[in-house]
Design an enzyme around this catalytic site. Structure first.
Site, PDB file in Angstrom:
ATOM      1  CG  HIS A 205       0.349   9.274  -6.811  1.00  0.00           C
ATOM      2  ND1 HIS A 205      -0.764   9.626  -6.079  1.00  0.00           N
ATOM      3  CD2 HIS A 205       0.250   9.957  -7.972  1.00  0.00           C
ATOM      4  CE1 HIS A 205      -1.497  10.469  -6.776  1.00  0.00           C
ATOM      5  NE2 HIS A 205      -0.901  10.695  -7.925  1.00  0.00           N
TER       6      HIS A 205
ATOM      7  CG  HIS B 197       0.510   6.514  -0.530  1.00  0.00           C
ATOM      8  ND1 HIS B 197      -0.519   7.265  -1.044  1.00  0.00           N
ATOM      9  CD2 HIS B 197       0.009   5.888   0.579  1.00  0.00           C
ATOM     10  CE1 HIS B 197      -1.598   7.102  -0.287  1.00  0.00           C
ATOM     11  NE2 HIS B 197      -1.309   6.267   0.693  1.00  0.00           N
TER      12      HIS B 197
ATOM     13  CG  HIS C 276      -1.740   1.234   1.382  1.00  0.00           C
ATOM     14  ND1 HIS C 276      -3.053   1.321   0.970  1.00  0.00           N
ATOM     15  CD2 HIS C 276      -1.444   2.455   1.914  1.00  0.00           C
ATOM     16  CE1 HIS C 276      -3.514   2.530   1.229  1.00  0.00           C
ATOM     17  NE2 HIS C 276      -2.554   3.243   1.804  1.00  0.00           N
ATOM     18  CD  GLU C 277       1.705   3.798   3.670  1.00  0.00           C
ATOM     19  OE1 GLU C 277       2.051   4.855   3.086  1.00  0.00           O
ATOM     20  OE2 GLU C 277       0.633   3.688   4.291  1.00  0.00           O
TER      21      GLU C 277
END
Length: 680
Positions: A474, A471, A467-468
């Site tokens: 992105h 980020h 998940h991280e």
């Protein structure tokens, strides 16, 4: 001064990474003072112009301004969240009102607002690129939203409120960190921790030794209400001690109590919203998000809460049957009996899976490999580049053509100076205008085992790592001209979308088979176990959805208060109870994921009136997972499309427009309902 202060001198490390080995806590405030002054001078140069306001003489220098301040700010706040020593905490407390005052001095500058407004009014006549037009629109909207159109008296009060809020949110975080450390649970007998693995016991022993406890074990607390160990500890008393300690944070009536802090934060946010013309803080926040209004958020949360609560009650009944005559199922029992039901129904022991999730293999052969397959990027560890803490590792990332992309820093382990939870932040932003490449950080809070012992992750920790890193991707892939749009600078209720999408690769067959290898034998996770993992994906979703929705609703309840309502002397516990009863999520066995006194996302982070963002973004995420499944899965063509049309645009485009460009239509909610077991 620049020759003595490393924050003000040349940046000698690759990609502009600050050399933290040279920076002392006492260097930060002088560097901020210099950066504030430089930024004010840059703005003064813009507003002193008597020429007609244009993009070139107003917006362009506005984007160039504040470079030193951005550098010092990102350098400092990386450390204040990940390694908040007492000296750093002191700097942060002193800095908070100064930062707020400086931000207001720019955003509320009347002369600057008039020039930006003039360019905004002229937009129909200007020959600008789409990114330039959107930049004008965003600057004008954000300054208006910040209060630039208010009169002088209202601006003065607004500035006072903002400065006080900055102090209060810093106090909240400091209280929470201190209380979390104080409430870490000490066990004097290893038998009280029966059920933990050898690695988990090793981590607890190390945590005890770090605190000066001999022949003891310490269980540190996670940011959220629950704890991973609740699923495996056989002693109900031990489970209760851990959960009680977690739920007590910030509410014990001691010097770390956050009750009064919360009441003042809520009151001031409501007053500020009224000053800006909004009925509540929630209305103020959502007005500049994709949701648009608190009504839209409430509609979604209420739509999901009823089915989630019913599913949780069904799950509870099943758990009670397994628990037998031990008495009514309590909150500290839920995870333990859930694993028993999971083991019975799916023949699946999630605790035993840790042996297949050795952290380094998960990182290299899972997280990094999936990114390479999708986007062609490669990773090289750079031990020659120092980070801000010895545990933080630096990786250089290059594109498929060998070109420089940026740096990725991973800080995996928990420590007393690190705030709870997991997060991504940027130290350097990408910008073609400034010629910079991104430097991004992922922080987790995995217990560190004793030297020589492998770090074995739980399934949830593997999910968090993927998940991280979503980020991080992105932040790494956003390719924009103007720093205002760099990285994850997008609407709050869109920012979780790319990270949630990246979770899908965790159980993707080609990826899972590469990293899920037994730590001792190297054997892959058996195929039948993988099948059962997939079969159990919707298991316990009643609980998971309910605890999340309860926290999201608490956030909305606090921030939907009018200024008059917030001015009353609210009792935090009573307010929570009434709010959860209102939406039907007041099941004592399913506590909210965050209670108010340790709800850092909304009272010391950037998610106030925005914690709904996770499930709001999950609509897009679930719909995107369907797109990848329909279009070949883990392929470069799919990855390149996702990168180019979504991740790569950063904040330079309306996010829903970017989504439509990628998907070919608006997102549909059906995949989310199916995933969460709410389709009926």
């Amino acid at each position: 001064m620049s020759s003595d202060n490393p924050l003000l001198g040349p940046r000698t490390l690759p990609y502009g990474l600050p050399d933290y080995t040279l920076i002392r806590p006492e260097d930060y405030l002088p560097a901020f003072e210099r950066a504030f002054a430089e930024h004010r001078d840059e703005i003064a140069d813009i507003t002193a112009s008597t020429d007609e306001a244009t993009f070139e003489n107003t917006l362009l220098p506005l984007e160039r301004s504040g470079e030193l301040l951005g550098h010092v700010t990102r350098t400092f706040y990386t450390v204040s969240s990940a390694d908040a020593t007492p000296a750093i905490q002191d700097v942060e407390e002193r800095l908070a009102p100064l930062m707020s005052a400086h931000h207001d001095s720019i955003q509320l500058d009347q002369a600057l607002y008039e020039r930006v407004s003039a360019v905004h009014e002229a937009l129909p006549r200007l020959d600008l690129t789409p990114e330039q037009r959107y930049l004008v629109e965003r600057h004008h909207l954000e300054m208006t939203h910040a209060g630039a159109a208010l009169d002088a008296d209202a601006k003065s009060r607004l500035t006072q409120i903002n400065q006080r809020l900055s102090t209060l949110t810093t106090t909240f975080e400091k209280n929470l960190l201190a209380d979390t450390n104080e409430l870490a649970v000490v066990f004097d007998d290893a038998s009280d921790l029966d059920g933990l693995t050898e690695g988990e016991l090793s981590a607890a022993a190390r945590a005890a030794a770090d605190r000066g406890h001999e022949d003891a074990w310490v269980v540190t607390l996670t940011l959220f209400t629950g704890h991973p160990y609740l699923s495996s500890l056989t002693s109900p008393a031990s489970r209760r001690r851990i959960l009680d300690a977690s739920r007590a944070r910030g509410s014990r009536g001691n010097e770390h109590d956050n009750g009064a802090v919360i009441r003042e934060i809520v009151r001031l946010r409501a007053e500020r919203a009224a000053l800006l013309g909004y009925p509540s803080h929630a209305a103020y926040i959502t007005s500049d998000q994709t949701a648009g209004s608190p009504a839209a958020v409430e509609d979604m949360l209420r739509r999901l809460a009823g089915p989630a609560a019913r599913n949780a009650h069904r799950e509870q009944e099943e758990l009670q049957l397994v628990a037998g005559d031990v008495g009514p199922l309590e909150a500290h029992d839920w995870a333990f009996y859930t694993e028993k039901v999971r083991a019975k129904r799916y023949d699946l022991d999630r605790g035993a899976l840790r042996s297949w999730f050795e952290a380094e293999r998960v990182l290299q052969d899972g997280v990094f490999r999936a990114a390479t397959e999708l986007y062609g990027i490669t990773f090289t560890e750079r031990p020659d580049i120092p980070a801000y803490h010895p545990d933080a590792r630096v990786f250089e990332i290059r594109d498929a053509d060998g070109g420089e992309l940026g740096l990725f820093i991973l800080d995996l382990y928990t420590r007393d100076t690190k705030r709870g939870g997991a997060w991504m932040n940027s130290i350097v932003l990408q910008s073609e205008l400034r010629g910079t490449h991104p430097v991004v950080v992922n922080n987790l809070n995995v217990p560190k085992p004793a030297p020589g012992s492998p770090t074995l992750l739980s399934l949830d920790e593997v999910t968090t790592l993927f998940h991280e890193f979503g980020h991080a991707l992105h932040g790494l892939f956003a390719t924009v001209t103007y720093p205002h749009f760099a990285g994850t600078n997008v609407f709050r209720d869109f920012v979780e979308f790319p990270s949630q999408v990246n979770e899908m690769w965790m159980l993707w067959p080609e990826v899972l088979s590469a990293y899920a290898r037994h730590v001792e034998t190297g054997e892959p996770l058996p195929a039948d176990v993988v099948d059962r993992l997939h079969e159990s994906e919707a298991f316990n979703q009643g609980f998971a959805t309910s605890e999340y929705l309860a926290a999201a609703w608490l956030d909305q309840a606090w921030h939907s208060l009018s200024a008059e309502q917030a001015a009353s002397d609210l009792d935090v516990a009573a307010f929570e109870a009434a709010a959860l009863a209102d939406i039907g999520l007041d099941n004592p066995a399913v506590p909210t994921r965050y209670s108010s006194t340790y709800f850092a996302h909304v009272f010391s982070g950037g998610y106030s009136a925005g914690y709904y963002s996770y499930i709001w973004s999950e609509v897009l995420d679930a719909d995107t997972v369907e797109w990848f499944r329909e279009n070949g899965g883990l392929t470069r063509s799919g990855g390149d499309r996702f990168r180019e049309r979504l991740l790569g645009v950063g904040g330079s485009k309306d996010p829903l427009e970017a989504y439509r460009d990628f998907r070919g239509r608006d997102a549909e909610i059906a995949p989310l309902l199916a995933r969460r077991g709410l389709a009926d």
